[in-house]
Design an enzyme around this catalytic site. Structure first.
Site, PDB file in Angstrom:
ATOM      1  N   TYR A 150       0.856  -1.182   0.000  1.00  0.00           N
ATOM      2  CA  TYR A 150       0.000   0.000   0.000  1.00  0.00           C
ATOM      3  C   TYR A 150       0.887   1.224   0.000  1.00  0.00           C
ATOM      4  O   TYR A 150       1.836   1.316   0.783  1.00  0.00           O
ATOM      5  CB  TYR A 150      -0.894  -0.010   1.249  1.00  0.00           C
ATOM      6  CG  TYR A 150      -1.777   1.201   1.410  1.00  0.00           C
ATOM      7  CD1 TYR A 150      -2.831   1.454   0.523  1.00  0.00           C
ATOM      8  CD2 TYR A 150      -1.579   2.103   2.454  1.00  0.00           C
ATOM      9  CE1 TYR A 150      -3.644   2.564   0.680  1.00  0.00           C
ATOM     10  CE2 TYR A 150      -2.398   3.209   2.624  1.00  0.00           C
ATOM     11  CZ  TYR A 150      -3.427   3.442   1.733  1.00  0.00           C
ATOM     12  OH  TYR A 150      -4.237   4.540   1.906  1.00  0.00           O
ATOM     13  N   ASP A 245       9.337   2.907  -0.472  1.00  0.00           N
ATOM     14  CA  ASP A 245       8.305   3.561   0.322  1.00  0.00           C
ATOM     15  C   ASP A 245       8.545   3.167   1.776  1.00  0.00           C
ATOM     16  O   ASP A 245       8.155   2.088   2.220  1.00  0.00           O
ATOM     17  CB  ASP A 245       6.920   3.130  -0.164  1.00  0.00           C
ATOM     18  CG  ASP A 245       5.806   3.802   0.643  1.00  0.00           C
ATOM     19  OD1 ASP A 245       6.124   4.519   1.606  1.00  0.00           O
ATOM     20  OD2 ASP A 245       4.630   3.590   0.301  1.00  0.00           O
ATOM     21  N   LYS A 273       4.604   8.994   8.867  1.00  0.00           N
ATOM     22  CA  LYS A 273       4.422   8.328  10.160  1.00  0.00           C
ATOM     23  C   LYS A 273       5.447   8.772  11.223  1.00  0.00           C
ATOM     24  O   LYS A 273       5.270   9.824  11.806  1.00  0.00           O
ATOM     25  CB  LYS A 273       4.371   6.812   9.959  1.00  0.00           C
ATOM     26  CG  LYS A 273       3.164   6.465   9.063  1.00  0.00           C
ATOM     27  CD  LYS A 273       2.735   5.027   9.014  1.00  0.00           C
ATOM     28  CE  LYS A 273       1.392   4.953   8.281  1.00  0.00           C
ATOM     29  NZ  LYS A 273       1.362   4.065   7.144  1.00  0.00           N
TER      30      LYS A 273
HETATM   31  C1  LIG Z   1       0.678   4.602   5.783  1.00  0.00           C
HETATM   32  C2  LIG Z   1       1.383   4.376   4.510  1.00  0.00           C
HETATM   33  C3  LIG Z   1       1.218   5.244   3.421  1.00  0.00           C
HETATM   34  C4  LIG Z   1       0.198   6.344   3.405  1.00  0.00           C
HETATM   35  O1  LIG Z   1       0.464   7.328   4.361  1.00  0.00           O
HETATM   36  P1  LIG Z   1      -0.742   8.298   4.808  1.00  0.00           P
HETATM   37  O2  LIG Z   1      -0.086   9.263   5.737  1.00  0.00           O
HETATM   38  O3  LIG Z   1      -1.778   7.421   5.442  1.00  0.00           O
HETATM   39  O4  LIG Z   1      -1.254   8.954   3.575  1.00  0.00           O
HETATM   40  C5  LIG Z   1       1.998   5.038   2.302  1.00  0.00           C
HETATM   41  N1  LIG Z   1       2.894   4.044   2.262  1.00  0.00           N
HETATM   42  C6  LIG Z   1       3.077   3.190   3.281  1.00  0.00           C
HETATM   43  C7  LIG Z   1       4.111   2.120   3.169  1.00  0.00           C
HETATM   44  C8  LIG Z   1       2.316   3.319   4.432  1.00  0.00           C
HETATM   45  O5  LIG Z   1       2.471   2.447   5.428  1.00  0.00           O
END
Ligand SMILES: *Cc1c(COP(=O)(O)O)cnc(C)c1O
Length: 426
Positions: A150, A245, A273
């Site tokens: 994701y 990511d 995060k």
């Molecule tokens: C949480 C997450 C996102 C999205 O971040 P948001 O702040 O919720 O938009 C993208 N990539 C990864 C790997 C994530 O865990």
């Protein structure tokens, strides 16, 4: 005994019903609605350290940690102090501030592959922007992603995405034009063969490969031996941009993220995060040559009214400085999470990297999304409910990672292990 364990969620239930009148599904992010595990989501009143309390006064040991940001736990004193300082100054200026430079320098220092970095407001914005920059840099359109990963709710990346998309079994999201989805090739996570074959066939069209270097959004799935190295090698050979990511893994699995842990260097990295310690933030960065293409230095446009917001930047800066000052935190997290996952209940496969973990309700190893989908989600739902009744707050979906924070204690872990043993047979 059982009766005393039945949770009183009456105030949460009333709030949830009220919320559904004005908020779609009653929540501002889908998985929060508890649909895949059933029951009422507790509405949270407050948190402190490793614990949260709901509006009915129930107390829980928290393994969600706001879905990853709270590596230091709720209300860490250094973060609260930093926020108080900023409140005395102002909440937003839409003009450059000194702390933004400090955060950028700290990130570049911690993650050497990031030579320049741009701050945004969420992980989604970070991945969306990184893909755009990779396209602008290469002059190509295609993105390769992996099933179960994701990368936020970016149109072109909502193809076989993990997290809530996996939880609700949504194959293709309504509202995403087929043309956008067609710019994305989805491969099986950890399949070196699929990556090599795709590059053989379409290498010259691929702008970027985006990957969670440790997958967290189909549950925790570590990279297989040679997988990240293969991505590095193929991207280099074919002139594609390798994007890690690290929105979840950055500053979580190691101070320098998964790229430090596995020794593989991407061209670009996305963060979020942990770098905001619970405030809204994201960041994307990478090689100077690539990042120079971003406006106003270059032609790839990306902007944000609240980007570099003083509150988010200060909270993040305080948290990252705390982690830099106390590198032993990572050993502690590893030890605690090791204790938590050492002896999983029968019929459960446990995956863990540092403080990220998932109990998969399947008998087989989980190396990709297809493996994750063999899980007995009904059994997971019963386990989740039994854990909640025992004061343990886990993500309400089989396809999510759990997080241990620096605020958890060995006693918390022991209590959780005992609860899991009971809950697994409940
Ligand atoms: C949480 C997450 C996102 C999205 O971040 P948001 O702040 O919720 O938009 C993208 N990539 C990864 C790997 C994530 O865990």
């Amino acid at each position: 005994m059982k009766d005393s364990r039945t949770l009183d969620l009456s105030r949460s239930r009333a709030l949830f019903e009220r919320a559904q009148q004005t908020i779609p599904g009653g929540v501002n992010s889908p998985v929060r609605a508890f649909r895949s595990v059933g029951g009422t989501p507790p509405f949270i009143a407050r948190g402190d350290g490793a614990r949260i309390w709901d509006v009915d006064g129930n107390e829980y040991i928290d393994y969600v940690g706001s879905w990853g940001p709270l590596l230091l736990g709720h209300r860490h004193p250094a973060v609260i102090r930093a926020l108080e300082e900023v409140l005395a100054i102002g909440t937003s200026f839409g003009a450059p501030t000194e702390r933004e430079v400090e955060l950028a320098e700290l990130i570049c220092d911690a993650v050497p592959s990031i030579e320049m970095v741009r701050l945004v407001n969420s992980g989604t914005e970070a991945t969306m922007s990184a893909i755009r920059v990779a396209r602008g840099y290469t002059g190509r359109d295609l993105t390769v992603k992996f099933a179960g990963c994701y990368h936020g709710h970016v149109d072109s990346l909502l193809v076989k995405a993990g997290s809530g998309v996996a939880t609700f079994g949504i194959p293709d999201t309504a509202g995403v034009p087929a043309r956008f989805a067609e710019t994305t090739i989805t491969l099986a996570y950890n399949s070196i063969e699929a990556v090599e074959q795709t590059f053989r066939q379409r290498g010259g069209e691929i702008a970027a490969v985006i990957v969670e270097p440790v997958a967290g959004n189909m549950g925790c799935v570590p990279p297989a031996d040679g997988f990240l190295e293969c991505l590095r090698d193929q991207c280099t050979r074919h002139g594609a941009v390798l994007i890690f990511d690290e929105v979840m893994t950055g500053f979580r699995v190691a101070f320098g993220g998964a790229q430090q842990l596995y020794g593989v260097t991407p061209d670009m990295t996305t963060l979020g995060k942990v770098i905001g310690a619970g405030l809204p933030i994201g960041a994307y960065g990478g090689r100077r040559e690539i990042m120079r293409r971003v406006a106003p230095s270059g032609p790839v446009y990306q902007a944000g009214t609240l980007s570099g917001n003083p509150l988010a930047v200060s909270a993040g800066l305080a948290a990252l400085r705390e982690l830099r000052r106390h590198p032993e935190i990572y050993e502690r997290l590893d030890r605690l999470a090791g204790e938590l996952t050492a002896d999983p209940p029968a019929g459960v496969t446990v995956n863990r990297v540092g403080s990220m973990f998932t109990f998969f309700f399947t008998g087989r190893p989980v190396r990709n999304y297809a493996d994750a989908q063999t899980c007995d989600t009904e059994r997971f739902a019963r386990f989740h409910r039994a854990m909640l009744e025992r004061g343990i707050y886990l993500a309400p979906s089989q396809f999510e990672a759990g997080f241990v924070s620096a605020a958890h204690t060995s006693e918390d872990i022991a209590k959780t292990v005992a609860a899991a043993r009971e809950a697994a047979v409940a």
